[in-house]
Design an enzyme around this catalytic site. Structure first.
Site, short mmCIF file in Angstrom:
data_model
loop_
_atom_site.label_atom_id
_atom_site.label_comp_id
_atom_site.label_asym_id
_atom_site.label_seq_id
_atom_site.Cartn_x
_atom_site.Cartn_y
_atom_site.Cartn_z
N ARG A 242 0.88 -1.18 0.00
CA ARG A 242 0.00 0.00 0.00
C ARG A 242 0.90 1.22 0.00
NH1 ARG A 242 -2.97 0.71 5.25
NH2 ARG A 242 -1.47 2.40 5.46
N HIS B 5 -3.90 4.57 4.78
CA HIS B 5 -5.09 3.71 4.69
C HIS B 5 -6.21 4.43 3.96
CE1 HIS B 5 -8.33 1.07 5.83
NE2 HIS B 5 -8.93 2.03 6.51
N TYR C 282 3.36 5.13 10.29
CA TYR C 282 3.74 3.85 10.88
C TYR C 282 4.34 2.87 9.85
CZ TYR C 282 -0.73 3.39 8.67
OH TYR C 282 -1.71 3.47 7.74
C1 TPP Z 1 -15.24 -6.57 9.99
C2 TPP Z 1 -14.51 -5.29 9.87
N1 TPP Z 1 -13.70 -4.87 10.84
C3 TPP Z 1 -13.05 -3.70 10.75
C4 TPP Z 1 -13.20 -2.90 9.65
C5 TPP Z 1 -12.48 -1.55 9.56
N2 TPP Z 1 -11.47 -1.56 8.51
C6 TPP Z 1 -11.74 -1.08 7.28
S1 TPP Z 1 -10.48 -1.33 6.21
C7 TPP Z 1 -9.52 -2.03 7.43
C8 TPP Z 1 -8.16 -2.55 7.10
C9 TPP Z 1 -8.24 -3.57 6.03
O1 TPP Z 1 -7.01 -4.14 5.77
P1 TPP Z 1 -6.85 -5.16 4.57
O2 TPP Z 1 -7.90 -6.19 4.64
O3 TPP Z 1 -5.45 -5.62 4.55
O4 TPP Z 1 -7.18 -4.30 3.28
P2 TPP Z 1 -6.42 -3.01 2.75
O5 TPP Z 1 -7.15 -1.83 3.31
O6 TPP Z 1 -4.99 -3.10 3.21
O7 TPP Z 1 -6.53 -3.08 1.27
C10 TPP Z 1 -10.20 -2.09 8.63
C11 TPP Z 1 -9.67 -2.63 9.88
C12 TPP Z 1 -14.06 -3.37 8.66
N3 TPP Z 1 -14.29 -2.65 7.54
N4 TPP Z 1 -14.70 -4.55 8.78
#
Ligand code: TPP
Ligand code: TPP
Ligand code: MG
Ligand code: MG
Lengths: 325, 326, 325, 326
Positions: A244, A248, A256
């Protein structure tokens, strides 16, 4: 092992290139609109994972179903979505696909066989498997593809959905966009197995671990998995490793993130990387690049104009449409 | 006396409780170095280390289940849901394991689940939810929903010290929008189960909690100016157990009731409060009980839709006038 | 590969034998009480998986935590639970461990570090992981062990719990009691991977696939996993293959079960199998067997008498104890 | 006219709908050769084959999610939860995906989730639950709870033909305990959203649904004999959307209301019904609205405890006498 890339036609290569540019340029525009205070909700972009999402979207046939998640603007575009619809959606306009009711790129388009997501990570996996199974019941050779992040891959629905798909030999492909961070959480705090593709073995399905910054490799591998699914061989799990390259979401400065890692991946920029290959293969030169980019820039410019001049939803629409007739 | 926000009040409560009792620890997504999606745990990782401010995989069911397990053997975990909306995936651990363990086994489950809830931030259907009523219907859980910095701090302290599973709904719209002077280093515990009389009044009672306390205050001011009405406001603060005494005594004073909450109308907390009054306060009532709440729809994204969807001072005023002119 | 069984002491071997007998005899008594209409709720027995559950329970030390599920009466006994408490519980008596509030062997005993289950399959996995993690935080060298069926291993909590344990190196052992049926559903409709222990790789933890009818092998393997956990090596997943030799519950005649398979497994009866080995090793003879069995039979007889004469709960207790002080 | 049980009525509805519409298919645990834990799907596997009577892994979240997916592309899945209790692990799929899809995307989600609910069978805390109120609080879901064979059949047909996600709570205590003569091969669809006047009366209204309809009938008989009271009974049948008209018209007729349900009291359906009446029927009321429901505890196992816990005719009679002698 990624599938061999020499199966990727020149036409596809050029399409991948255009789409990568379009994805990046559209996302840049969205961030600009967000910074201008015109977009209200959260903005998550695909910077760094575009090769994966674009290639996956493009590898699907028209009749296939796409289930994109939060960084998959590229897949929407690859499956045929217009920049205009995407901007209307972000801007919450009354003529957007969700009429202002949902946010970001949470949008479905049944004319393109795109089903939008909910925010709950992993929740679309069983739903996508359901579409795959239904299409099989209907005797149509249709494949369904869904994404999940390496972070989201630890949620229960990942397990239930993938196992269900395997047992029922659903024509389903799950692509893990492993961009090494889940919000602020580094991958090693999310899982400690060597590769997430190793999980495939626990469902009795093929697992692939590939370089997610290489659009051609991703395309070839996903294409193979899609055609395997279409031919009755059941689901596959494909882990695409990338990074990434931004925070975020648009409000996160990613303090971080491992800076060394970032630097390493700057050299693997999916878009520049493909450009280099295509130049070397003689498929692209400066002139062509300019033409492609100009066309796309113009499309985005026009779409932005139209979108910003589009009407807001009418307030009372909020009360409508909870139930189907 | 320092002025602190609702959000800082939560952080302070966490910090002070962690200092006071080493059994208290935090777990959740991105709560460590990052300090949580809303920065509620900012600085705590540095102060208490990663064993007590634990980043977890994205696994809400496991987060809550692990908290339950740790609580069974003497720890006092405080789990953070990144958004209250995601509590749905940990739902079963709460209603099945946490809620029933003491009844069945006599083992206390002192966990707190912090859930940033509420709309008005253009978060759409999955970043705006107010799911408290689900948990109020499950015996064995306690549910609180503070509306001020003082209550945010005092109720979180009470929740952490309580020997039962407590759902703590913190309204994220309020995080940085309201401030209050609190005595520095105070250790005021706001007891669970006690409502707060925000404002006494003679003509009508607004019974509410969470973000809507502030909407009620605004409505009361306007009603005072425009209609010369003296509005009483009761902040429930705790939704399970409800402070029945306080509810009935405000009804006794004003004989007219409007219940206000941000959650969807149907089968919300307002229903339970209305039912309580219509059973136990029937004779005191001079008018129908009205409820003002969000529409019965998912939370829409576009601001114009969300405004239409949410309860607000205008809607409260309309309802008050209805019960007054009944 | 199971661990070598020559590490199992003679004392343990004899304890295993006694416990296997006790488990079977107690379950037979429970079924008899059920048939007499004295037990009201569902009755699930461990017939066929007793070696696994007994050996797992016995492999734990006193300070370790046991999380048994619905077929694990043997583990309760092995961890030190009395037959009387078990019968009181089934009979819903006022002096049972749950005072009549919960059913079957849903019972905890904090004096023995046994935590009872909820019916929701897999739900105890994260809870058990939480106990394991807390004990680690408290600097105690305590291991926590939980069971799951091959059917239950497809629920989301299996995935979330095991991954969580792996990431946090929790001193936790998960034992899959693969008895080849989940109620009426044969294993191949539950999962299609070769072995469920293959799932361990997806969490980066050791996975073992062993014969679950061989008490000595199970004991040795689980013991090793427990000591690994105790020594900071993190969790393990142990799949114990056996066969459910009765219906799902006392009211199920198991008409759907593969009869050939049943026959094959009759020869692998965990109890008779161990008896044979111990006879061959000279650890048991007819006289000793009779003495062991008589002692246990007497204990069960006495426990039954006491249990049946124990008071019912008082009705108003139903309203009490929802909340802790 | 054949006499069929409540359970057979469900089976018949499934069979007839599967014969009528090949898009209808069933999925769930042990519903194939075994015919389901309660034998509701017995014979259907043989008649329709395994593609339409699909055994699934133990994965309630996936079962519901897969049903949602299949519905999106034109199928009409009917998912079985082995016990209503286990719906908690599929909860998020229902309230997150199924409930909001049409509002957000305009795509209908015609799924039915059958959930055998209710106590009185000594099933303990996890085989006795009545979780309907959770779903009534989630906009986008419909919820029905039949009390008779005719309604069991007619409402299931309606649910299957409805273009929305419908939760169908079948009371497992009633499965084999009540019978009714139904015209053979009838195709009577009981419309969702319409209550049924079980018994007209002049003195008091019992508003109820599910198993408690029968408890109310017994109570009414006793009250007639012992107190010369003419009790009206309204069976809600559908809990979302509630038949407000029918509720208000029974209140209009009797002016006295007792609401009865088997689920836990607090924040149950009774609260919503009481709130509705206390707003819209205030002037018609001559007495407080009483609720009779299960205690606010998990369901205890031992029969003597469960009896104390459950609502029953005696408790209904006490409440009726209270509102009558008010
Ligand atoms: C069940 C759930 N818990 C927490 C979140 C909050 N949240 C949104 S995106 C994210 C991080 C996602 O990381 P990843 O799956 O690696 O996808 P990336 O954003 O890195 O593409 C979190 C914790 C959520 N959307 N759904
Ligand atoms: C989440 C959940 N779904 C369904 C059930 C109902 N149920 C109880 S036992 C059982 C079969 C379990 O099979 P398995 O896990 O293989 O264990 P076994 O009974 O064979 O030991 C089912 C479906 C349940 N208890 N929990
Ligand atoms: Mg990621
Ligand atoms: Mg099994």
């Amino acid at each position: 092992m990624p599938a061999k890339t020499d199966v990727v036609s020149n036409e596809i290569k050029l399409q991948l290139y255009s789409l990568l540019y379009k994805t990046r340029a559209t996302e840049d525009r969205i961030i600009a609109l967000y910074r201008q205070g015109r977009i209200m909700g959260g903005v998550y972009t695909g910077r760094g994972v575009e090769a994966t999402t674009v290639a996956a979207g493009l590898a699907l046939e028209k009749q296939d179903y796409l289930f994109p998640i939060h960084r998959d603007l590229g897949a929407h575009l690859a499956k045929g979505q217009s920049v205009l619809n995407i901007l209307l959606q972000y801007l919450g306009r009354g003529n957007s696909l969700t009429k202002g009711k949902d946010s970001g790129i949470h949008m479905s388009d049944t004319t393109l066989n795109i089903i939008g997501n909910v925010s709950h990570l992993g929740a679309m996996i069983p739903v996508a498997v359901g579409v795959a199974m239904a299409k099989k019941m209907q005797n149509e050779k249709v494949v369904t593809l869904n994404f999940i992040g390496e972070g989201g891959s630890n949620i229960g629905d990942f397990h239930e959905g993938l196992n269900f798909a395997a047992v029922h030999k659903a024509p389903f492909v799950l692509v893990i966009e492993n961009n090494q961070y889940a919000y602020s959480t580094p991958a090693h705090k999310e899982y400690v197995c060597n590769r997430l593709s190793d999980r495939a073995q626990g469902y009795g399905i093929p697992g692939y671990h590939i370089d997610g910054t290489d659009a051609l490799g991703v395309y070839a591998t996903i294409k193979k998995a899609i055609e395997d699914a279409r031919n009755g061989k059941g689901p596959s799990l494909i882990e695409c490793l990338s990074m990434r390259m931004v925070g975020h979401s648009a409000h996160d400065d990613a303090f971080y993130v491992d800076k060394e890692q970032m630097k390493k991946y700057e050299k693997k920029d999916p878009f520049l990387r493909l450009e280099q290959v295509l130049r070397k293969e003689g498929l692209l030169d400066d002139k062509q690049i300019k033409r492609i980019q100009d066309t796309i820039d113009k499309e985005i410019e026009q779409a932005t104009d139209i979108a910003l001049n589009s009407p807001l939803p009418e307030a009372h629409w909020a009360a409508e449409g909870v139930y189907a007739e | 006396m320092a002025e602190i926000t609702y959000l800082q009040a939560i952080t302070e409560a966490l910090r002070e409780e962690m200092q006071r009792d080493e059994k208290v620890f935090l777990l959740g997504e991105d709560i460590g170095i990052y300090g949580g999606a809303f920065k509620v745990t900012k600085g705590l990782y540095e102060e208490f280390g990663q064993a007590r401010v634990m980043d977890t995989p994205i696994s809400e069911s496991a987060i809550i289940g692990v908290a339950v397990g740790a609580a069974l053997v003497g720890m006092r975990p405080v789990a953070e849901m990144q958004f209250a909306d995601f509590i749905t995936v940990g739902f079963s651990q709460l209603v099945t394991n946490a809620a029933t363990m003491h009844y069945r086994y006599g083992i206390p489950v002192p966990i707190v689940v912090r859930a940033p809830s509420g709309g008005g931030i253009h978060g759409g259907a999955f970043h705006s939810k107010n799911p408290e009523a689900w948990f109020v219907h499950q015996p064995g859980l306690k549910v609180v929903a503070p509306s001020t910095p003082a209550d945010a701090k005092g109720l979180l302290k009470a929740a952490i010290r309580d020997n039962n599973p407590v759902l703590y709904f913190e309204n994220k719209f309020l995080y940085r929008r309201i401030k209050e002077k609190l005595p520095e280093g105070d250790d005021v515990v706001v007891p669970i189960g006690k409502a707060r009389l925000v404002k006494p009044g003679r003509h009508v009672s607004l019974i509410t909690y969470g973000s809507m306390v502030h909407a009620c205050l605004q409505a009361a001011e306007i009603l005072n100016e425009q209609d010369q009405l003296d509005v009483e406001i009761l902040d429930l603060r705790t939704l399970q157990p409800l402070d029945k005494e306080a509810v009935l005594s405000t009804v006794e004073r004003t004989s007219r009731v409007v219940i206000v909450h941000e959650a969807n109308l149907t089968a919300g907390i307002g229903a339970e409060v209305a039912a309580l009054i219509s059973d136990n306060g029937f004779e005191m009532l001079d008018a129908p009980i009205k409820r003002v709440a969000a529409l019965d729809t998912p939370t829409p994204y576009a601001p114009v839709l969300e405004e239409y969807f949410m309860p607000n001072p205008e809607k409260i005023i309309v309802a008050v006038r209805q019960v007054i002119h009944f």
